[in-house]
Design a protein around this motif. Structure first.
Motif, short mmCIF file in Angstrom:
data_model
loop_
_atom_site.label_atom_id
_atom_site.label_comp_id
_atom_site.label_asym_id
_atom_site.label_seq_id
_atom_site.Cartn_x
_atom_site.Cartn_y
_atom_site.Cartn_z
N LEU A 90 3.69 1.71 -4.36
CA LEU A 90 5.09 1.91 -3.96
C LEU A 90 5.19 2.27 -2.49
O LEU A 90 6.11 1.84 -1.78
N THR A 91 4.22 3.07 -2.01
CA THR A 91 4.25 3.47 -0.61
C THR A 91 4.00 2.28 0.32
O THR A 91 4.70 2.08 1.31
N VAL A 92 3.00 1.48 -0.02
CA VAL A 92 2.72 0.29 0.79
C VAL A 92 3.94 -0.64 0.79
O VAL A 92 4.35 -1.18 1.82
N PHE A 93 4.55 -0.78 -0.39
CA PHE A 93 5.73 -1.64 -0.47
C PHE A 93 6.87 -1.07 0.39
O PHE A 93 7.57 -1.81 1.09
N GLY A 94 7.05 0.25 0.36
CA GLY A 94 8.12 0.88 1.16
C GLY A 94 7.95 0.59 2.65
O GLY A 94 8.91 0.29 3.35
N GLU A 95 6.70 0.66 3.10
CA GLU A 95 6.42 0.42 4.53
C GLU A 95 6.81 -1.03 4.89
O GLU A 95 7.41 -1.29 5.93
N LYS A 143 7.36 5.97 6.55
CA LYS A 143 6.23 5.51 7.37
C LYS A 143 6.59 4.23 8.13
O LYS A 143 6.23 4.06 9.30
N GLY A 144 7.32 3.34 7.46
CA GLY A 144 7.78 2.11 8.12
C GLY A 144 8.69 2.45 9.30
O GLY A 144 8.58 1.85 10.37
N ALA A 145 9.58 3.43 9.09
CA ALA A 145 10.49 3.84 10.16
C ALA A 145 9.70 4.46 11.31
O ALA A 145 9.99 4.21 12.49
N ALA A 146 8.69 5.26 10.97
CA ALA A 146 7.86 5.89 12.02
C ALA A 146 7.18 4.81 12.86
O ALA A 146 7.14 4.91 14.09
N ASN A 147 6.69 3.75 12.21
CA ASN A 147 6.08 2.64 12.97
C ASN A 147 7.10 2.05 13.93
O ASN A 147 6.79 1.78 15.09
N HIS A 148 8.31 1.85 13.42
CA HIS A 148 9.36 1.25 14.25
C HIS A 148 9.64 2.10 15.49
O HIS A 148 9.79 1.58 16.59
N PHE A 149 9.71 3.42 15.31
CA PHE A 149 10.01 4.32 16.44
C PHE A 149 8.76 4.70 17.22
O PHE A 149 8.80 5.55 18.09
N LYS A 150 7.64 4.09 16.85
CA LYS A 150 6.35 4.35 17.51
C LYS A 150 6.02 5.84 17.53
O LYS A 150 5.63 6.41 18.53
N GLU A 151 6.24 6.48 16.37
CA GLU A 151 5.88 7.88 16.23
C GLU A 151 4.83 7.99 15.13
O GLU A 151 4.86 7.26 14.15
N ASN A 152 3.90 8.93 15.33
CA ASN A 152 2.83 9.15 14.35
C ASN A 152 3.20 10.32 13.47
O ASN A 152 3.36 11.43 13.97
N VAL A 153 3.33 10.08 12.17
CA VAL A 153 3.70 11.20 11.29
C VAL A 153 2.85 11.24 10.02
O VAL A 153 2.30 10.25 9.59
N ASP A 154 2.82 12.44 9.48
CA ASP A 154 2.25 12.69 8.16
C ASP A 154 3.44 12.95 7.23
O ASP A 154 4.34 13.70 7.61
N VAL A 155 3.44 12.36 6.05
CA VAL A 155 4.52 12.65 5.10
C VAL A 155 3.87 13.20 3.84
O VAL A 155 3.01 12.53 3.24
N VAL A 156 4.23 14.43 3.44
CA VAL A 156 3.63 15.00 2.24
C VAL A 156 4.70 15.55 1.30
O VAL A 156 5.76 16.00 1.73
N LYS A 157 4.37 15.48 0.01
CA LYS A 157 5.25 16.09 -1.00
C LYS A 157 4.92 17.58 -1.04
O LYS A 157 3.77 17.93 -1.25
N ILE A 158 5.92 18.43 -0.87
CA ILE A 158 5.62 19.87 -0.94
C ILE A 158 6.27 20.52 -2.16
O ILE A 158 6.14 21.72 -2.37
N GLY A 159 6.96 19.75 -2.96
CA GLY A 159 7.54 20.30 -4.18
C GLY A 159 8.12 19.18 -5.01
O GLY A 159 8.50 18.14 -4.48
N GLU A 160 8.12 19.39 -6.33
CA GLU A 160 8.63 18.34 -7.22
C GLU A 160 9.28 18.98 -8.44
O GLU A 160 8.73 19.90 -9.02
N GLU A 161 10.46 18.48 -8.79
CA GLU A 161 11.15 18.99 -9.99
C GLU A 161 11.64 17.82 -10.84
O GLU A 161 11.79 16.71 -10.34
#
Ligand code: HEM
Length: 178
Positions: free
Chosen positions: A67-72, A147-165
């Motif tokens: 799903l993540t690869v597809f989102g990018e 992540k796809g948006a970060a590539n577009h804006f040429k920014e390097n980011v980490d995206v992590v889940k910090i909570g789930e309900e």
């Protein structure tokens, strides 16, 4: 779920794994549509989970990673289709605009679209929190879109889940510049 999500998913599968895998997915999933999607139609998001689950089974790649690869990949489609939405100075201001502007505009164009809600908060120049809320439970797709948006804006980011309900219906995402 809008047909464009399905047509783009099947296109990515075809590009990466070939037409035989697309055919196998359509043959082996009991889809509402038998694999026929038009980009303007509307279909059950359950079909998407069936297809991603089947691809995961065939290729031995976990569903969240797919799903993540597809989102990018899907982000590049969205930005080409709706260039005005990405006219923002940077990633965080863009992400801030999804819930305020982009998805509401999408809903005007396609009233039947099923979109997630996001509470967004820019914590500092380097950190942003997004609270994903949707009964579709597609936060992994959101991570890929970010992540796809970060590539577009040429920014390097980490995206992590910090909570789930609620079994993934509410997921707190932290976006950090690196
Ligand atoms: C150019 C920017 C964007 C546009 C035009 C856009 C538009 C759309 C559209 C058309 C859908 C499908 C709705 C349906 O199938 O009924 C969708 C779904 C979705 N969007 Fe966006 N989107 C954009 C950016 C983003 C970004 C950056 C994120 C991540 C933070 C995001 C998160 C999602 C998620 C997770 C879904 C799946 C449905 C759900 O979880 O309930 N979108 N979006």
């Amino acid at each position: 779920m809008k047909g464009i999500v399905f047509t783009e998913f099947l296109e990515l599968v075809e590009n990466e794994f070939g037409l035989e895998v697309v055919q196998q997915i359509i043959d082996e999933c009991e889809l509402d549509t038998e694999g026929v999607y038009t980009s303007v139609g509307t279909y059950s998001h359950k079909d998407m989970f069936k297809m991603v689950g089947k691809l995961s089974e065939i290729k031995g790649i976990p569903v969240p990673a797919l799903l993540t690869v597809f989102g990018e990949y899907f982000f590049t489609t969205l930005k080409d289709k709706y260039p005005v939405f990405v006219e923002k100075p940077n990633l965080f201001s863009f992400l801030n605009s999804i819930d305020q502007y982009i998805h509401p505009e999408v809903l005007k164009l396609y009233p039947e679209a099923e979109l997630p809600r996001f509470d967004a908060e820019i914590k500092s120049d380097n950190e942003m929190i997004l609270n994903y809320m949707s009964s579709r439970k597609m936060s992994d797709l959101a991570i890929g879109l970010i992540k796809g948006a970060a590539n577009h804006f040429k920014e390097n980011v980490d995206v992590v889940k910090i909570g789930e309900e609620d079994d993934g219906q509410k997921v707190l995402l932290k976006v950090n510049k690196i």
